[in-house]
Design a protein around this motif. Sequence first.
Motif, PDB file in Angstrom:
ATOM      1  N   LEU A   1       1.006  -1.219  -0.504  1.00  0.00           N
ATOM      2  CA  LEU A   1      -0.204   0.198   0.254  1.00  0.00           C
ATOM      3  C   LEU A   1       0.430   0.946   0.079  1.00  0.00           C
ATOM      4  O   LEU A   1       0.787   2.145  -0.934  1.00  0.00           O
ATOM      5  CB  LEU A   1      -0.910  -0.311   1.234  1.00  0.00           C
ATOM      6  CG  LEU A   1      -1.614  -1.148   1.455  1.00  0.00           C
ATOM      7  CD1 LEU A   1      -2.647  -1.055   2.458  1.00  0.00           C
ATOM      8  CD2 LEU A   1      -2.603  -1.209   0.680  1.00  0.00           C
ATOM      9  N   SER A   2       1.767   1.634   1.272  1.00  0.00           N
ATOM     10  CA  SER A   2       2.507   2.579   1.193  1.00  0.00           C
ATOM     11  C   SER A   2       3.118   2.979   0.220  1.00  0.00           C
ATOM     12  O   SER A   2       4.132   3.593  -0.612  1.00  0.00           O
ATOM     13  CB  SER A   2       3.476   2.889   2.279  1.00  0.00           C
ATOM     14  OG  SER A   2       4.327   1.622   2.594  1.00  0.00           O
TER      15      SER A   2
ATOM     16  N   ASP B   1       4.898   0.364   7.660  1.00  0.00           N
ATOM     17  CA  ASP B   1       4.716  -0.658   8.807  1.00  0.00           C
ATOM     18  C   ASP B   1       6.357  -0.972   8.726  1.00  0.00           C
ATOM     19  O   ASP B   1       6.457  -1.540  10.001  1.00  0.00           O
ATOM     20  CB  ASP B   1       3.885  -1.572   8.478  1.00  0.00           C
ATOM     21  CG  ASP B   1       2.846  -2.245   8.129  1.00  0.00           C
ATOM     22  OD1 ASP B   1       1.684  -1.192   8.403  1.00  0.00           O
ATOM     23  OD2 ASP B   1       1.573  -3.194   8.333  1.00  0.00           O
TER      24      ASP B   1
ATOM     25  N   ASN C   1      -3.855   3.331   7.245  1.00  0.00           N
ATOM     26  CA  ASN C   1      -4.433   4.212   6.595  1.00  0.00           C
ATOM     27  C   ASN C   1      -3.306   6.017   7.683  1.00  0.00           C
ATOM     28  O   ASN C   1      -2.406   6.700   6.954  1.00  0.00           O
ATOM     29  CB  ASN C   1      -5.154   5.171   7.899  1.00  0.00           C
ATOM     30  CG  ASN C   1      -6.794   5.232   7.853  1.00  0.00           C
ATOM     31  OD1 ASN C   1      -7.466   5.736   6.812  1.00  0.00           O
ATOM     32  ND2 ASN C   1      -7.061   3.681   8.253  1.00  0.00           N
TER      33      ASN C   1
ATOM     34  N   ARG D   1      -8.205  -5.632   0.875  1.00  0.00           N
ATOM     35  CA  ARG D   1      -6.333  -4.581   0.625  1.00  0.00           C
ATOM     36  C   ARG D   1      -5.887  -5.105  -0.022  1.00  0.00           C
ATOM     37  O   ARG D   1      -5.465  -4.320  -1.025  1.00  0.00           O
ATOM     38  CB  ARG D   1      -6.115  -5.355   1.960  1.00  0.00           C
ATOM     39  CG  ARG D   1      -3.721  -5.324   2.122  1.00  0.00           C
ATOM     40  CD  ARG D   1      -3.473  -4.964   3.363  1.00  0.00           C
ATOM     41  NE  ARG D   1      -3.512  -6.324   2.588  1.00  0.00           N
ATOM     42  CZ  ARG D   1      -1.916  -7.342   3.713  1.00  0.00           C
ATOM     43  NH1 ARG D   1      -1.770  -6.134   4.904  1.00  0.00           N
ATOM     44  NH2 ARG D   1      -2.572  -7.968   3.619  1.00  0.00           N
TER      45      ARG D   1
ATOM     46  N   PRO E   1      -4.093  -4.345  15.089  1.00  0.00           N
ATOM     47  CA  PRO E   1      -4.782  -3.200  14.116  1.00  0.00           C
ATOM     48  C   PRO E   1      -5.978  -3.369  14.040  1.00  0.00           C
ATOM     49  O   PRO E   1      -7.230  -2.694  13.403  1.00  0.00           O
ATOM     50  CB  PRO E   1      -5.118  -4.665  12.823  1.00  0.00           C
ATOM     51  CG  PRO E   1      -4.848  -5.550  14.039  1.00  0.00           C
ATOM     52  CD  PRO E   1      -4.095  -5.636  14.883  1.00  0.00           C
TER      53      PRO E   1
ATOM     54  N   HIS F   1      10.687  -9.283  -7.325  1.00  0.00           N
ATOM     55  CA  HIS F   1      12.306  -9.847  -6.715  1.00  0.00           C
ATOM     56  C   HIS F   1      12.483  -9.252  -4.600  1.00  0.00           C
ATOM     57  O   HIS F   1      11.382  -8.756  -4.962  1.00  0.00           O
ATOM     58  CB  HIS F   1      12.340  -8.123  -7.561  1.00  0.00           C
ATOM     59  CG  HIS F   1      13.269  -7.997  -9.059  1.00  0.00           C
ATOM     60  ND1 HIS F   1      12.940  -8.906 -10.028  1.00  0.00           N
ATOM     61  CD2 HIS F   1      14.380  -7.771  -9.163  1.00  0.00           C
ATOM     62  CE1 HIS F   1      13.149  -8.885 -10.927  1.00  0.00           C
ATOM     63  NE2 HIS F   1      14.956  -8.445  -9.956  1.00  0.00           N
TER      64      HIS F   1
ATOM     65  N   GLY G   1      -8.034   0.216  13.351  1.00  0.00           N
ATOM     66  CA  GLY G   1      -7.955   0.289  11.949  1.00  0.00           C
ATOM     67  C   GLY G   1      -6.956   1.633  11.148  1.00  0.00           C
ATOM     68  O   GLY G   1      -7.483   2.307  10.318  1.00  0.00           O
TER      69      GLY G   1
HETATM   70  P1  FAD Z   1       2.452  -3.524   3.392  1.00  0.00           P
HETATM   71  O1  FAD Z   1       0.809  -3.295   2.860  1.00  0.00           O
HETATM   72  O2  FAD Z   1       2.251  -5.306   4.398  1.00  0.00           O
HETATM   73  O3  FAD Z   1       3.329  -4.083   1.679  1.00  0.00           O
HETATM   74  C1  FAD Z   1       4.950  -4.335   2.289  1.00  0.00           C
HETATM   75  C2  FAD Z   1       4.826  -5.231   0.563  1.00  0.00           C
HETATM   76  O4  FAD Z   1       6.509  -5.218   0.638  1.00  0.00           O
HETATM   77  C3  FAD Z   1       4.316  -6.664   0.157  1.00  0.00           C
HETATM   78  O5  FAD Z   1       3.605  -6.618  -0.917  1.00  0.00           O
HETATM   79  C4  FAD Z   1       5.743  -7.567   0.060  1.00  0.00           C
HETATM   80  O6  FAD Z   1       5.017  -8.379  -0.619  1.00  0.00           O
HETATM   81  C5  FAD Z   1       6.903  -6.945   0.287  1.00  0.00           C
HETATM   82  N1  FAD Z   1       7.945  -6.936   0.948  1.00  0.00           N
HETATM   83  C6  FAD Z   1       7.977  -7.791   1.881  1.00  0.00           C
HETATM   84  N2  FAD Z   1       9.165  -7.960   1.926  1.00  0.00           N
HETATM   85  C7  FAD Z   1       9.822  -7.642   0.877  1.00  0.00           C
HETATM   86  C8  FAD Z   1      11.470  -7.558   0.520  1.00  0.00           C
HETATM   87  N3  FAD Z   1      11.893  -8.672   1.256  1.00  0.00           N
HETATM   88  N4  FAD Z   1      11.886  -7.770  -0.876  1.00  0.00           N
HETATM   89  C9  FAD Z   1      10.757  -6.601  -1.164  1.00  0.00           C
HETATM   90  N5  FAD Z   1       9.468  -6.880  -1.442  1.00  0.00           N
HETATM   91  C10 FAD Z   1       8.563  -6.936   0.373  1.00  0.00           C
HETATM   92  N6  FAD Z   1      -5.379  -0.523   8.396  1.00  0.00           N
HETATM   93  C11 FAD Z   1      -6.340   0.378   9.078  1.00  0.00           C
HETATM   94  O7  FAD Z   1      -5.637   1.290   8.074  1.00  0.00           O
HETATM   95  N7  FAD Z   1      -7.233   0.003   8.499  1.00  0.00           N
HETATM   96  C12 FAD Z   1      -7.916  -1.314   8.877  1.00  0.00           C
HETATM   97  O8  FAD Z   1      -8.813  -1.877   9.227  1.00  0.00           O
HETATM   98  C13 FAD Z   1      -7.013  -2.470   9.050  1.00  0.00           C
HETATM   99  N8  FAD Z   1      -6.723  -3.894   9.739  1.00  0.00           N
HETATM  100  C14 FAD Z   1      -5.997  -4.142   9.457  1.00  0.00           C
HETATM  101  C15 FAD Z   1      -6.601  -6.356   9.913  1.00  0.00           C
HETATM  102  C16 FAD Z   1      -5.391  -7.139   9.639  1.00  0.00           C
HETATM  103  C17 FAD Z   1      -5.762  -8.612  10.160  1.00  0.00           C
HETATM  104  C18 FAD Z   1      -4.242  -6.185   9.813  1.00  0.00           C
HETATM  105  C19 FAD Z   1      -2.780  -7.237   9.806  1.00  0.00           C
HETATM  106  C20 FAD Z   1      -3.660  -5.215   9.238  1.00  0.00           C
HETATM  107  C21 FAD Z   1      -4.480  -4.605   9.022  1.00  0.00           C
HETATM  108  N9  FAD Z   1      -4.408  -2.665   8.522  1.00  0.00           N
HETATM  109  C22 FAD Z   1      -5.333  -2.574   8.777  1.00  0.00           C
HETATM  110  C23 FAD Z   1      -2.782  -2.500   8.818  1.00  0.00           C
HETATM  111  C24 FAD Z   1      -2.553  -2.443   6.865  1.00  0.00           C
HETATM  112  O9  FAD Z   1      -3.381  -3.714   6.508  1.00  0.00           O
HETATM  113  C25 FAD Z   1      -0.985  -1.754   7.343  1.00  0.00           C
HETATM  114  O10 FAD Z   1      -0.527  -1.106   8.483  1.00  0.00           O
HETATM  115  C26 FAD Z   1      -0.622  -2.054   5.643  1.00  0.00           C
HETATM  116  O11 FAD Z   1      -0.473  -2.695   4.947  1.00  0.00           O
HETATM  117  C27 FAD Z   1       0.581  -1.567   5.741  1.00  0.00           C
HETATM  118  O12 FAD Z   1       1.293  -0.795   4.085  1.00  0.00           O
HETATM  119  P2  FAD Z   1       2.162  -1.452   4.046  1.00  0.00           P
HETATM  120  O13 FAD Z   1       2.559  -0.472   2.270  1.00  0.00           O
HETATM  121  O14 FAD Z   1       3.595  -0.424   5.256  1.00  0.00           O
HETATM  122  O15 FAD Z   1       3.005  -2.449   4.023  1.00  0.00           O
END
Ligand code: FAD
Length: 477
Positions: A14-15, A326, A340, A133, A333, A156, A336
Amino acid sequence: MSGSRDVAIVGAGLSGCLLACFLSRRGYEVTVYERRPDPRAGKAERGRSINLALSERGLNALRRIGLAEEVMVDALPMRGRMIHPANHFQPPLAVRPKRGRRPIQVEKSSVEGKLDFQPYSVDGQRAINSISRGALNNALLDAAERAPGVQVVFDHRLVGLEPATGELTFETPQGKVQATAGTVLGADGAGSAVRGQLLAHDALTESLDFLDYGYKELSIPPAGGDFALDPGALHIWPRGTSMMIALPNPDRSFTCTLFWPNGGTRSFASLSSPAAIERHFAAHYPDLVPLAPNLVDDYQHNPVGLLGTVRCDPWHAHGRVGLIGDAAHAIVPFYGQGANCAFEDVVELDRCLDDTGGQWARALPLFHQRRRDDTAAIAEMALENFVEMRDKVASPAFRLGKRVEHALERALPGRYVSRYELVSFSNTPYAEVRRRVQWQHRAVGAAALVAGAGLAAVGLGLSGSLRSLVTPGSRRH
Ligand code: FAD
């Protein structure tokens, strides 16, 4: 190097995708490296569908790249919590006998009372939005690929990083691949490999606080082609040591998430046979059983996910490597807010680039400095909300408290605002939300004392002393 134009983002979640869109607008050449294959081509991983509650902070970020409307097409607004009440004293319950009589075994229903809808906002109109998601990620991937100067590379997995030089090593189906970038941004989630590499190079310290609880997804399919439960609410089954929530999906199903301890006699591991699973749910979630025909299969085959809080310091190294979302500050979570908050990070990093003339070596420390307290505040509030959702929402005291809170909000519009409202429906910095709510609670307590009346009386007719004690002063964005 400090004002470098080539950026590697690790993680097309997402981010990572949102950040690529923001950096494209600033004219950067961005390569996003993702460990998974393209999710748009395949099926979602079993039991990892996760639907998110998307609220104002996430929408605010999406609006800035013109994506909010597109994303909201598939979102379902939830205007409050629907509490599925329970009787914590499980059957059979021995009732104290009258003198001279034998004890009576009463088969008391484990669920009693009616469903209780608790609106999130004072006017009952404001909503958080249930969204898949996966669908959100796909929309962001499309947007990133459309953005000028952005390339997304799948399959990758980052396995090596030299923070001082920006050299990256990836594992791919064809073997190891090397790349170099002027700036490297780790958007690779809670188990971040970028953070791991910085740790290995002594560039940061980290702490991982895993909760004793895990989560498992269950599902409620449509019933006769329609939603089996009210789709306008986030459903909660608060059960003290366990809790389940359910969020609606556009296909009229619900995704349920069961939160339960990881070990012990009452835990995921304690239900080992189909009969035990059926017995458990019949006793604790009886209204779910007829709605979830795949319950046993879901329970047996869906994985248990981990939950925890990631803290690390600093979020940057060598003026060229940074962490976001993250990867920098994963939270539990229960508010929620993880996604965000990660989206809000992207907006703030963009602002830091503005404020430093695009100098990464200054922007990355500034970003950490500006976001540190806010992300620590939401991490704490998310942990507190677990206790609220699990233990308190069903209690009469909690319901009375909510009514008083809404009465205060009506009586002092814009001056008394509930914590939920500030977190979910405003862009007030999280740390300021925490400070303001603590102040409001103190003010209400003091006013109740001054007025010589209880909170109920305050809810009916606010005294002048309360009006003077609850002051405005929140920074709204
Ligand atoms: P992620 O979305 O986890 O993306 C990380 C990406 O990096 C993934 O695509 C992964 O495959 C990739 N990656 C990982 N390691 C590597 C590597 N070594 N090399 C290359 N790529 C890699 N948030 C809300 O705002 N509202 C909610 O209601 C909510 N409910 C949730 C419920 C549950 C059960 C859970 C577990 C989480 C919930 N969240 C919620 C939290 C939300 O899912 C995360 O905060 C959000 O996805 C974080 O985004 P991100 O981009 O930081 O990480």
